[in-house]
Design a protein around this motif. Structure first.
Motif, PDB file in Angstrom:
ATOM      1  N   TYR A  53       0.815  -1.220   0.000  1.00 54.66           N
ATOM      2  CA  TYR A  53       0.000   0.000   0.000  1.00 54.66           C
ATOM      3  C   TYR A  53       0.849   1.272   0.000  1.00 54.66           C
ATOM      4  N   ALA A  54       2.054   1.187  -0.535  1.00 50.55           N
ATOM      5  CA  ALA A  54       2.976   2.330  -0.534  1.00 50.55           C
ATOM      6  C   ALA A  54       2.383   3.555  -1.210  1.00 50.55           C
ATOM      7  N   GLU A  55       1.503   3.355  -2.165  1.00 53.26           N
ATOM      8  CA  GLU A  55       0.900   4.470  -2.910  1.00 53.26           C
ATOM      9  C   GLU A  55      -0.532   4.734  -2.467  1.00 53.26           C
ATOM     10  N   SER A  56      -0.910   4.271  -1.295  1.00 55.42           N
ATOM     11  CA  SER A  56      -2.300   4.344  -0.860  1.00 55.42           C
ATOM     12  C   SER A  56      -2.379   4.844   0.578  1.00 55.42           C
ATOM     13  N   CYS A  57      -3.581   5.141   0.994  1.00 57.18           N
ATOM     14  CA  CYS A  57      -3.874   5.467   2.394  1.00 57.18           C
ATOM     15  C   CYS A  57      -4.984   4.505   2.810  1.00 57.18           C
ATOM     16  N   LEU A  85       2.710   3.856   6.893  1.00 56.66           N
ATOM     17  CA  LEU A  85       1.899   4.591   5.918  1.00 56.66           C
ATOM     18  C   LEU A  85       0.899   5.507   6.598  1.00 56.66           C
TER      19      LEU A  85
END
Length: 175
Positions: A33-37, A60
């Protein structure tokens, strides 16, 4: 050995082993989930210790929400799920990770997944500390599994016997 009410339990999974595995699960979540919240939905009461340690290891930005379900009476699953506290997060279009203490029959989780999916999330994944494959009655896809265990009754690290034993810092199995 420890005694809880009328039952005796013996050590099963140590605190150190649990903490090491939780760090590994969190590393997987951080990568995935590096590009997510993501929104973490924590299933109360049992998952509170596991969830606390897991999210402390997640680096994160995330949102945390809670739901409380009940399906157990003493040491046995009742086969029916009651929602005691409902979830109030808006998860439409969001990545969701449901955090559970244990998946055994899969009945509770399958009903929760259906409820969550009806709210139109982008994705839904499961993180569970324990999984009992032998007890599974309904298939459940779990991405993050701490430990697969035999179909035995366990307490500690959030898991209880009639409300007692959640505070134990390790997992114990019925002797």
């Amino acid at each position: 050995m420890i005694n809880i009410l009328d039952k005796t339990f013996v050590p099963f999974i140590s605190r150190e082993t649990i903490e090491k595995r939780i760090a590994e699960l969190a590393a997987g979540i951080n990568a995935d989930y590096a590009e997510s919240c993501p929104v973490f939905i924590i299933v109360l009461n049992g998952a509170f210790l596991f969830a606390s340690e897991l999210v402390k290891n997640v680096s994160l930005a995330c949102e945390i929400n809670f739901i409380r379900l009940s399906s157990y009476s003493q040491t046995t699953s009742t086969g029916s799920v009651r929602e005691i506290i409902g979830m109030d997060a808006n998860i439409a279009g969001r990545d969701v990770v449901i955090i559970e203490d244990i998946v055994d029959t899969g009945l509770t989780m399958s009903q929760l997944i259906a409820k969550v999916k009806s709210m139109s999330p982008k994705s839904v994944e499961i993180a569970t500390l324990l999984h009992k494959p032998e007890a599974l009655k309904t298939p459940v896809d779990m991405r993050y599994v701490g430990f697969e265990i035999e179909n035995k009754f366990v307490v500690g690290y959030g898991l209880d016997y009639d409300g007692i034993g959640r505070n134990l810092d390790a997992i114990y199995v019925l002797a």
